[in-house]
Write a protein that holds these residues in place. Structure first.
Motif, PDB file in Angstrom:
ATOM      1  N   GLU A   1      29.072 -47.801  -4.204  1.00  0.00           N
ATOM      2  CA  GLU A   1      28.487 -49.106  -3.872  1.00  0.00           C
ATOM      3  C   GLU A   1      28.144 -49.913  -5.118  1.00  0.00           C
ATOM      4  O   GLU A   1      28.247 -51.143  -5.109  1.00  0.00           O
ATOM      5  CB  GLU A   1      27.239 -48.890  -3.014  1.00  0.00           C
ATOM      6  CG  GLU A   1      27.546 -48.379  -1.601  1.00  0.00           C
ATOM      7  CD  GLU A   1      26.325 -47.834  -0.891  1.00  0.00           C
ATOM      8  OE1 GLU A   1      25.216 -47.890  -1.505  1.00  0.00           O
ATOM      9  OE2 GLU A   1      26.458 -47.337   0.238  1.00  0.00           O
TER      10      GLU A   1
ATOM     11  N   HIS B   1      28.358 -42.002  -2.367  1.00  0.00           N
ATOM     12  CA  HIS B   1      28.384 -43.310  -1.707  1.00  0.00           C
ATOM     13  C   HIS B   1      27.688 -44.356  -2.573  1.00  0.00           C
ATOM     14  O   HIS B   1      28.164 -45.502  -2.706  1.00  0.00           O
ATOM     15  CB  HIS B   1      27.704 -43.240  -0.345  1.00  0.00           C
ATOM     16  CG  HIS B   1      28.518 -42.526   0.687  1.00  0.00           C
ATOM     17  ND1 HIS B   1      28.054 -42.256   1.958  1.00  0.00           N
ATOM     18  CD2 HIS B   1      29.779 -42.033   0.649  1.00  0.00           C
ATOM     19  CE1 HIS B   1      28.990 -41.627   2.656  1.00  0.00           C
ATOM     20  NE2 HIS B   1      30.045 -41.476   1.873  1.00  0.00           N
ATOM     21  N   HIS B   2      26.553 -43.983  -3.153  1.00  0.00           N
ATOM     22  CA  HIS B   2      25.799 -44.925  -3.988  1.00  0.00           C
ATOM     23  C   HIS B   2      26.602 -45.299  -5.230  1.00  0.00           C
ATOM     24  O   HIS B   2      26.654 -46.491  -5.609  1.00  0.00           O
ATOM     25  CB  HIS B   2      24.465 -44.293  -4.386  1.00  0.00           C
ATOM     26  CG  HIS B   2      23.620 -45.168  -5.256  1.00  0.00           C
ATOM     27  ND1 HIS B   2      23.167 -46.408  -4.863  1.00  0.00           N
ATOM     28  CD2 HIS B   2      23.152 -44.988  -6.535  1.00  0.00           C
ATOM     29  CE1 HIS B   2      22.447 -46.953  -5.828  1.00  0.00           C
ATOM     30  NE2 HIS B   2      22.436 -46.115  -6.861  1.00  0.00           N
TER      31      HIS B   2
END
Length: 254
Positions: free
Chosen positions: A24, A20-21
């Motif tokens: 992002e 997810h990071h």
């Protein structure tokens, strides 16, 4: 074929949160989304993730990884070659470090923690570490080697001086018996051969008669051992070997 974020996390050994990071910050944006809006990763995404993890393992920051992977002039093979070179360099350094640690471990076992001056005092011109690699290669997997390592690791300078004095005294008496004309298979010679075996058992490892006979053969087959005994008295290596053989036969017949 596409994969969910959970599947990719399992493949790569990373957490879903990490993926997810990466999404992002734009480092690894999945190629697609499911109808429900969930991330879907294609094979090309997995290739990029592999590149990311390579560079991360080598210590690069995420910003540095992004700059490397997003360079428009770079090609995939160039990345792989660079990573291979970096990994090989790291492997070489780790192997050198491992060798240094192993050397330190062996030094504590075989070097007996003596200073160079103390080593010379105890062993004279003989270097106890000179053949340690050869010894480990030839006998490292044997119980005798392991037992010898365990015992000698605990010896102090005073212990080694005592052991060396006992060996010197025995060698002197063997040489004197040779000078007297006694045969190698005489009772006196066999008794000294038995004392030789018992010294090995006392100070180094349990030495059977069969093993002792093999050592006797080595004393005449290996010129380094032969030279050691020949320096005490010419013919002593063969004399000791014959006495050891006779002693083993005496005890097998008993």
């Amino acid at each position: 074929m596409s994969y969910s974020v959970g599947q990719v996390a399992d493949f790569a050994g990373v957490t879903v949160r990490t993926l997810h990071h990466y999404d992002e910050i734009g480092l690894l944006v999945p190629s697609g989304r499911s109808h429900a809006g969930h991330r879907r990763y294609e094979d090309a995404d997995l290739d990029r993730l592999q590149q990311i993890l390579f560079y991360r393992e080598l210590g690069f920051s995420l910003d540095e990884v992004a700059a490397l992977l997003d360079d428009p002039d770079a090609d995939p093979m160039a990345h792989l070659r660079r990573q291979h070179e970096l990994l090989q360099g790291r492997i070489d350094r780790l192997q050198q470090m491992a060798a240094a640690v192993e050397h330190a471990m062996e030094a504590r076992k075989m070097g007996i923690n003596l200073t160079p001056e103390e080593k010379f005092e105890v062993f004279g011109d003989f270097d106890p570490d000179q053949y340690k690699d050869e010894v480990q290669e030839r006998w490292g997997d044997t119980d005798a080697y392991r037992q010898s390592q365990q015992r000698t690791a605990k010896y102090t300078k005073e212990d080694w001086l005592r052991i060396q004095a006992a060996a010197d005294d025995l060698n002197r008496r063997i040489a004197e018996l040779m000078a007297s004309g006694a045969a190698a298979d005489s009772e006196a010679a066999m008794d000294l051969a038995e004392e030789h075996r018992q010294q090995i058992a006392q100070f180094y490892y349990d030495c059977s008669y069969e093993m002792h006979s093999c050592l006797g053969e080595m004393y005449v087959a290996d010129e380094r051992f032969t030279a050691t005994y020949e320096a005490i008295r010419p013919g002593m290596a063969t004399y000791l070997k014959d006495a050891i053989t006779a002693n083993a036969a005496r005890h097998s017949a008993a």
